[in-house]
Design a protein around this motif. Structure first.
Motif, PDB file in Angstrom:
ATOM      1  N   PHE A 157       0.830  -1.206   0.000  1.00  0.00           N
ATOM      2  CA  PHE A 157       0.000   0.000   0.000  1.00  0.00           C
ATOM      3  C   PHE A 157       0.868   1.262   0.000  1.00  0.00           C
ATOM      4  O   PHE A 157       0.492   2.277  -0.572  1.00  0.00           O
TER       5      PHE A 157
ATOM      6  N   PHE B 243       3.695   1.453  -1.453  1.00  0.00           N
ATOM      7  CA  PHE B 243       4.134   1.556  -2.847  1.00  0.00           C
ATOM      8  C   PHE B 243       3.030   2.219  -3.700  1.00  0.00           C
ATOM      9  O   PHE B 243       3.294   3.144  -4.472  1.00  0.00           O
TER      10      PHE B 243
ATOM     11  N   LEU C 113       2.706   5.900  -5.884  1.00  0.00           N
ATOM     12  CA  LEU C 113       2.241   6.118  -7.265  1.00  0.00           C
ATOM     13  C   LEU C 113       1.183   7.219  -7.308  1.00  0.00           C
ATOM     14  O   LEU C 113       1.189   8.078  -8.195  1.00  0.00           O
ATOM     15  N   PHE C 114       0.279   7.195  -6.333  1.00  0.00           N
ATOM     16  CA  PHE C 114      -0.761   8.232  -6.247  1.00  0.00           C
ATOM     17  C   PHE C 114      -0.122   9.609  -6.064  1.00  0.00           C
ATOM     18  O   PHE C 114      -0.526  10.579  -6.689  1.00  0.00           O
TER      19      PHE C 114
ATOM     20  N   ASP D 158       2.833  10.626  -6.921  1.00  0.00           N
ATOM     21  CA  ASP D 158       3.464  11.068  -8.177  1.00  0.00           C
ATOM     22  C   ASP D 158       2.430  11.616  -9.145  1.00  0.00           C
ATOM     23  O   ASP D 158       2.664  12.628  -9.822  1.00  0.00           O
ATOM     24  N   THR D 159       1.290  10.939  -9.210  1.00  0.00           N
ATOM     25  CA  THR D 159       0.244  11.376 -10.131  1.00  0.00           C
ATOM     26  C   THR D 159      -0.309  12.737  -9.717  1.00  0.00           C
ATOM     27  O   THR D 159      -0.500  13.610 -10.564  1.00  0.00           O
ATOM     28  N   VAL D 160      -0.532  12.913  -8.418  1.00  0.00           N
ATOM     29  CA  VAL D 160      -1.105  14.187  -7.942  1.00  0.00           C
ATOM     30  C   VAL D 160      -0.115  15.328  -8.131  1.00  0.00           C
ATOM     31  O   VAL D 160      -0.465  16.400  -8.629  1.00  0.00           O
ATOM     32  N   ILE D 161       1.119  15.099  -7.751  1.00  0.00           N
ATOM     33  CA  ILE D 161       2.121  16.180  -7.825  1.00  0.00           C
ATOM     34  C   ILE D 161       2.577  16.427  -9.265  1.00  0.00           C
ATOM     35  O   ILE D 161       2.876  17.552  -9.644  1.00  0.00           O
ATOM     36  N   GLY D 162       2.610  15.382 -10.056  1.00  0.00           N
ATOM     37  CA  GLY D 162       3.052  15.536 -11.435  1.00  0.00           C
ATOM     38  C   GLY D 162       4.494  15.115 -11.647  1.00  0.00           C
ATOM     39  O   GLY D 162       5.142  15.560 -12.593  1.00  0.00           O
TER      40      GLY D 162
ATOM     41  N   PRO E 116       7.425  12.086 -12.336  1.00  0.00           N
ATOM     42  CA  PRO E 116       7.431  10.830 -13.092  1.00  0.00           C
ATOM     43  C   PRO E 116       6.993   9.665 -12.202  1.00  0.00           C
ATOM     44  O   PRO E 116       7.425   9.596 -11.045  1.00  0.00           O
ATOM     45  N   LEU E 117       6.167   8.793 -12.725  1.00  0.00           N
ATOM     46  CA  LEU E 117       5.626   7.689 -11.915  1.00  0.00           C
ATOM     47  C   LEU E 117       6.751   6.825 -11.328  1.00  0.00           C
ATOM     48  O   LEU E 117       7.682   6.463 -12.045  1.00  0.00           O
ATOM     49  N   GLY E 118       6.647   6.512 -10.066  1.00  0.00           N
ATOM     50  CA  GLY E 118       7.611   5.615  -9.442  1.00  0.00           C
ATOM     51  C   GLY E 118       8.602   6.295  -8.523  1.00  0.00           C
ATOM     52  O   GLY E 118       9.209   5.642  -7.680  1.00  0.00           O
ATOM     53  N   ILE E 119       8.754   7.613  -8.669  1.00  0.00           N
ATOM     54  CA  ILE E 119       9.752   8.339  -7.859  1.00  0.00           C
ATOM     55  C   ILE E 119       9.387   8.299  -6.375  1.00  0.00           C
ATOM     56  O   ILE E 119      10.214   7.927  -5.524  1.00  0.00           O
TER      57      ILE E 119
ATOM     58  N   SER F 117       7.233   6.305  -4.951  1.00  0.00           N
ATOM     59  CA  SER F 117       7.177   4.910  -4.505  1.00  0.00           C
ATOM     60  C   SER F 117       8.562   4.468  -4.051  1.00  0.00           C
ATOM     61  O   SER F 117       8.711   3.855  -2.983  1.00  0.00           O
ATOM     62  N   LEU F 118       9.540   4.796  -4.870  1.00  0.00           N
ATOM     63  CA  LEU F 118      10.922   4.425  -4.537  1.00  0.00           C
ATOM     64  C   LEU F 118      11.345   5.081  -3.219  1.00  0.00           C
ATOM     65  O   LEU F 118      11.940   4.425  -2.351  1.00  0.00           O
TER      66      LEU F 118
END
Lengths: 168, 405
Positions: A64, A66, A70-71, A73-77, A79-82, A84-85
């Motif tokens: 969760f 992780f 992803l969420f 990254d999407t909200v802030i804009g 790149p996906l995965g940053i 999460s990492l």
């Protein structure tokens, strides 16, 4: 808290609160920026993830975390995965500190948190500027790190009440 | 030494690989997935793009719903602030409205002229199809300045679409989903806009400062002092990223930089306009001949419409000129009357001054006459005096009794 033990579903909901809060915070980012306090910002998910993966990792699913990244990254804009990492790196750090610590100390945890968020923010900054050619202001990162570090102790005192509730 | 290294390795292995009772994935797996996602998200495969768009749609909507309580608090806070400064703002707005009304007519004329000139050079005229969009996510992150609007590719929004607040530029679309889009604000560090600074007519690039203002870059050395607080920054249209002539803000000089204070307050944005451009190519004379009669009729109708608009504008301006003329005439008459009355007053004053001079001379003569009349007056047959009342006698008196000069 004996009530929770009797009512299993209530306990389950109670144990899910940190994850729910994590998702709310990444979707909403209540950072009070609209108050126009110059440079003021802090990273609430960092505090939440660090504390709960350190103290209550059994109820805090890494998967969760992780997904929350992803969420974010999407909200802030970003790149996906940053994010999460970043979040998973916090989880690794807390897992490590949990393994090596015999006598936990809040003060040590606090400065360990500072070290970890500094490291992760540096990594974030480096990835975004070097690989994605983002223009970012380092000052914002430094101030964000400082406030996140400062607020950690405040939030920890609140989270402890929650932990006391779940452990009783 | 060896045992401590072993401990470290054991701790690391345990941290990375050990799945706890409630965990579905080990941390190492998640690290690899994260890196995989980072790499994958930067590849432009169609499947990935569709997946990304889907995630964006769901997350933006969820974010909007989750943000409702905070937005309520935020809006209440701003409402209270607004009420506290309501009267002062009303007064300011009233003043501005009067000024704007007066400049409106001239603007319309300029717009018309602009259209006409574009027609003359066979350029395209872009229609102003502005669609209203609501900002659904605005987190004002200190790192990236962007907002999410509720219009996407189904509303013909494209990457690069210009976004306005009233008539002021606020940014451009950088990511388009089906029903939502991300707008990169002008204040973002990654935002670069080719601009013109008026009235100095200097070309430059405006870069977002990552705060609530922009910075002017890439201008010639030595023209730094040319700018003042009245200098206005608007888009130059160079590079065709932004349309030309869109107002952005005013120049503010600091010690080493030229900053731009935006006309629009990005922290207060609720609704914006997305300009969906439709290029209407002007037809060349050859094409016009080949067109069918319907198209000709449409062209004639358009021309008539333009002419009617022109007529209306001219009539409006004529009316305004007439009013101004009447005012000026009235003022001229009033001033003429005032001038004649002042002239009369001046004449009367002059007469008074002359009379006063004469009176003073007379008084002086009488005083001297009392003193020197015996010297100047003739009494005996061979005396040297003059007869009383003659000019010679008067001259003698004024010379204080001296007969010969």
């Amino acid at each position: 808290m004996t009530k929770f033990k009797r009512k299993g579903s209530l306990l389950k909901i109670y144990s899910w609160i940190p994850i729910i809060f994590l998702f709310i915070s990444v979707l909403n980012e209540f950072d009070f920026n609209y108050l126009n306090l110059k440079y003021f910002s802090f990273n609430f998910p960092f505090i939440l993830i660090f504390f709960f993966t350190l103290k209550d990792f059994k109820h805090f699913d890494y998967f969760f975390v992780f997904i929350a990244g992803l969420f974010n990254d999407t909200v802030i804009g970003l790149p996906l995965g940053i994010s999460s990492l970043s979040y998973i790196l916090i989880c690794i750090a807390t897992a490590y500190i949990r393994n090596i610590t015999i006598r936990p100390s809040p003060f040590k945890d606090w400065f360990y948190f500072l070290f970890i968020i500094s490291l992760i923010n540096s990594l974030n900054y480096s990835i975004l500027t070097l690989f994605f050619s983002f223009n970012l202001d380092l000052t914002n990162y430094l101030i964000n790190t400082f406030f996140t570090f400062s607020f950690y102790i405040v939030f920890v005192s609140v989270f402890k009440y929650y932990l006391r509730g779940i452990n009783d | 030494m060896a045992s401590s290294r072993d401990d470290f390795i054991i701790a690391i292995r345990s941290a990375f690989l050990k799945k706890s009772t409630q965990q579905k994935f080990s941390l190492l797996t998640l690290v690899f997935i994260s890196i995989f996602v980072i790499v994958l998200s930067n590849l432009n495969f169609k499947a990935i793009q569709i997946l990304k768009t889907g995630i964006n749609e769901v997350v933006y909507r969820s974010s909007f719903i989750v943000s409702i309580p905070e937005n309520f608090i935020k809006n209440s806070y701003f409402s209270i602030l607004e009420y506290s400064t309501f009267f002062n703002k009303y007064k300011e707005n009233e003043k501005q409205l009067i000024q704007l009304k007066s400049s409106n007519i001239s603007n319309e004329i300029i717009q018309y002229e602009n259209e006409e000139l574009k027609n003359l050079i066979n350029d395209y005229v872009s229609s102003s199809d502005k669609i209203l969009a609501k900002i659904i996510v605005d987190h004002e992150s200190p790192f990236l300045k962007s907002v999410i609007i509720n219009k996407g590719s189904n509303n013909k929004v494209k990457i690069g679409t210009n976004i306005f607040d009233q008539s002021y530029l606020v940014g451009r679309v950088v990511e388009v989903n089906f029903k939502t889009s991300r707008v990169l604000l002008l204040s973002d560090l990654n935002s670069n806009v080719p601009v013109t600074i008026a009235p100095q007519n200097i070309q430059a690039i405006m870069i977002g400062a990552g705060d609530d203002y922009g910075q002017i870059k890439y201008i010639k050395d030595g023209i730094f002092q040319k700018f003042d607080e009245n200098s206005i920054v608007y888009t130059s249209g160079t590079g065709a990223i932004f349309k030309s002539g869109i107002p952005i803000g005013k120049v503010r000089q600091t010690e080493n930089n030229l900053n731009v204070d935006f006309f629009s307050d990005f922290s207060q944005l609720k609704y914006v306009f997305a300009e969906v451009e439709v290029k209407m190519e002007n037809q060349s004379p050859k094409k016009e001949i080949d067109d069918n009669s319907d198209q000709k009729n449409t062209a004639i109708e358009t021309k008539i419409q333009i002419l009617e608009e022109e007529k209306k504008i001219i009539e409006d301006s004529n009316l305004k000129f007439k009013e101004e003329n009447e005012n000026l005439k009235f003022q001229v008459n009033y001033l003429n009357t005032k001038i004649s009355s002042i002239e009369n007053e001046v004449l009367a004053q002059k007469e008074k001054i002359e009379q006063s001079t004469i009176d003073q001379e007379e008084l002086e003569f009488l005083r001297l006459n009392l003193l020197y009349s015996n010297k100047c007056q003739t009494r005996k047959l061979f005396s040297t005096g003059f007869k009383v009342g003659t000019p010679e006698y008067k001259k003698c008196i004024l010379n204080k009794g001296k007969i010969n000069d």
